[in-house]
Design a protein around this motif. Structure first.
Motif, short mmCIF file in Angstrom:
data_model
loop_
_atom_site.label_atom_id
_atom_site.label_comp_id
_atom_site.label_asym_id
_atom_site.label_seq_id
_atom_site.Cartn_x
_atom_site.Cartn_y
_atom_site.Cartn_z
N PRO A 150 -67.17 11.86 -21.49
CA PRO A 150 -67.24 10.40 -21.68
C PRO A 150 -66.37 9.64 -20.69
CG PRO A 150 -66.06 11.46 -23.51
CD PRO A 150 -66.72 12.54 -22.72
N PHE A 151 -65.22 10.21 -20.30
CA PHE A 151 -64.40 9.56 -19.28
C PHE A 151 -65.21 9.40 -17.99
CE2 PHE A 151 -60.40 11.43 -21.40
CZ PHE A 151 -60.18 10.26 -22.12
N ALA A 152 -65.89 10.49 -17.57
CA ALA A 152 -66.65 10.47 -16.33
C ALA A 152 -67.83 9.50 -16.41
CB ALA A 152 -67.13 11.88 -15.99
N ILE A 153 -68.51 9.49 -17.57
CA ILE A 153 -69.63 8.56 -17.73
C ILE A 153 -69.14 7.12 -17.62
CG2 ILE A 153 -71.33 7.68 -19.39
CD1 ILE A 153 -71.64 10.54 -20.42
N GLY A 154 -67.98 6.83 -18.24
CA GLY A 154 -67.42 5.48 -18.19
C GLY A 154 -67.05 5.07 -16.77
N PHE A 155 -66.35 5.95 -16.04
CA PHE A 155 -65.99 5.62 -14.66
C PHE A 155 -67.24 5.49 -13.79
CE2 PHE A 155 -61.77 7.65 -15.72
CZ PHE A 155 -61.04 6.48 -15.60
N GLY A 156 -68.22 6.37 -14.02
CA GLY A 156 -69.45 6.29 -13.26
C GLY A 156 -70.17 4.96 -13.48
N TYR A 157 -70.18 4.50 -14.74
CA TYR A 157 -70.82 3.22 -15.06
C TYR A 157 -70.16 2.07 -14.30
CZ TYR A 157 -72.50 -0.77 -17.77
OH TYR A 157 -73.05 -1.97 -18.14
N PHE A 158 -68.82 2.08 -14.25
CA PHE A 158 -68.11 1.02 -13.54
C PHE A 158 -68.35 1.09 -12.03
CE2 PHE A 158 -65.38 0.87 -17.41
CZ PHE A 158 -65.57 -0.47 -17.69
N LEU A 159 -68.72 2.29 -11.54
CA LEU A 159 -69.00 2.45 -10.11
C LEU A 159 -70.47 2.22 -9.78
CD1 LEU A 159 -66.78 5.59 -9.30
CD2 LEU A 159 -66.33 3.19 -8.74
N GLY A 160 -71.27 1.84 -10.78
CA GLY A 160 -72.65 1.50 -10.53
C GLY A 160 -73.69 2.48 -11.04
N ASP A 161 -73.25 3.59 -11.67
CA ASP A 161 -74.22 4.53 -12.24
C ASP A 161 -74.89 3.92 -13.47
OD1 ASP A 161 -73.52 6.41 -10.38
OD2 ASP A 161 -72.17 7.52 -11.70
N LEU A 162 -76.13 4.30 -13.70
CA LEU A 162 -76.81 3.91 -14.92
C LEU A 162 -76.32 4.77 -16.08
CD1 LEU A 162 -80.50 3.57 -13.62
CD2 LEU A 162 -78.84 1.73 -14.03
N LEU A 163 -76.33 4.22 -17.28
CA LEU A 163 -75.99 5.01 -18.45
C LEU A 163 -77.05 6.10 -18.67
CD1 LEU A 163 -74.79 2.24 -20.95
CD2 LEU A 163 -73.38 3.92 -19.74
N PRO A 164 -76.67 7.24 -19.24
CA PRO A 164 -77.64 8.33 -19.45
C PRO A 164 -78.84 7.88 -20.27
CG PRO A 164 -75.40 9.07 -19.90
CD PRO A 164 -75.33 7.59 -19.73
N ASP A 165 -80.03 8.36 -19.87
CA ASP A 165 -81.21 8.08 -20.68
C ASP A 165 -81.23 9.01 -21.89
OD1 ASP A 165 -82.14 10.57 -19.82
OD2 ASP A 165 -83.36 9.71 -18.24
#
Length: 291
Positions: free
Chosen positions: A253-268
């Motif tokens: 979840p830490f990585a998903i959160g940082f990825g989201y702030f860097l422009g990644d889409l949330l997991p489908d």
């Protein structure tokens, strides 16, 4: 030792693992930011170069000796770990950060399989089902039943496999070599591979980077990853491996959160289900370790 003190040690171990997971996710985020300006192989090279300087300083300071009898295993540990790092940094640069971290977290499954074949460790029914659950999770993330399966996802799983091979090798040499020597082998091979790819293949290009912020990020990444490893080591020394193995999945979840702030889409939906299955499988696998 009183129950209160035991509880304190377990709490400290969990806390250290949480800090390690957080720093590990930050390290991945820094690598993703750097990948916008640098080739992932370059990041691996400079990250390991700085690490070698730090490790050589500590080896010299504490007069660590090197046993020459198992150098081939030491080299294998460095080779497997370096390949795993190259694949991990490449997937960070090409797919969402959370997915890259999850695919790398498949290593406990491969460790179990390698331990069965190489060290004759038994796989009970519960562990077998945990492996099945984990690999079903991988399938959901890679989506082979649709058009979204990618070369990068396959490399991410291979990164988890090579990380597992590195961990299995560490089991063979952990009582022979000081941890600093093992890290030095990993980082040493980790600069040889990028140089080899640069000299003998057309796929890697090194550039002259003069931007101060790039070097600041590289140095920061080296410091943070070293801190993550230190907290990880302390966590395993204070609490049971089965407990720490479960807590280690908080870096997802830490990585998903940082990825989201860097422009990644949330997991489908499929990716999210795959993440859940991999975490469940990893927890079940870690539960087999009672030490």
């Amino acid at each position: 030792m009183s129950n209160e003190h035991k509880s304190l040690f377990i709490d400290r171990g969990v806390l250290f693992m949480l800090l390690s997971a957080l720093l590990g996710a930050i390290n991945g985020a820094l690598a993703k930011i750097l990948s916008q300006s640098m080739d992932p192989i370059e990041i691996v090279f400079y990250r390991n170069l700085i690490g070698i300087i730090i490790i050589l300083f500590t080896i010299k300071k504490y007069h660590v000796s090197i046993d020459m009898s198992k150098l081939h295993l030491l080299f294998l540990r460095g080779l497997f770990g370096s390949v795993a790092m190259v694949l991990f940094f490449y997937t960070i640069a090409t797919i969402p950060l959370g997915e890259a971290v999850v695919l790398n977290k498949t290593s406990p499954f491969f460790v179990t399989i390698l331990a069965y074949y190489l060290m004759k460790e038994k796989i009970n029914l519960n562990t077998f089902f945990a492996l099945i659950i984990g690999f079903i999770g991988i399938i959901f993330i890679m989506k082979p039943f649709g058009i979204e399966i990618s070369y990068e996802h396959i490399l991410g799983v291979l990164g988890g496999f090579f990380a597992a091979a590195a961990y299995a090798t560490i089991k063979k040499i952990k009582d022979i070599y000081d941890a600093r020597v093992i890290m030095l082998s990993f980082m040493g091979v980790g600069i040889i591979i990028p140089i080899g790819l640069f000299l003998f293949t057309p796929y890697v290009h090194f550039k002259m980077h003069l931007e101060p912020y790039i070097w600041a990020l590289i140095i920061l990444m080296a410091i943070i990853s070293t801190g993550s490893q230190w907290f990880l080591t302390r966590a395993y020394s204070l609490s049971r491996a089965s407990i720490i193995g479960v807590v280690s999945y908080t870096n997802i979840p830490f990585a998903i959160g940082f990825g989201y702030f860097l422009g990644d889409l949330l997991p489908d939906m499929f990716t999210f289900l795959g993440i859940i299955l991999i975490v469940i499988g990893g927890i079940l696998v870690s539960k087999k370790d009672k030490k």
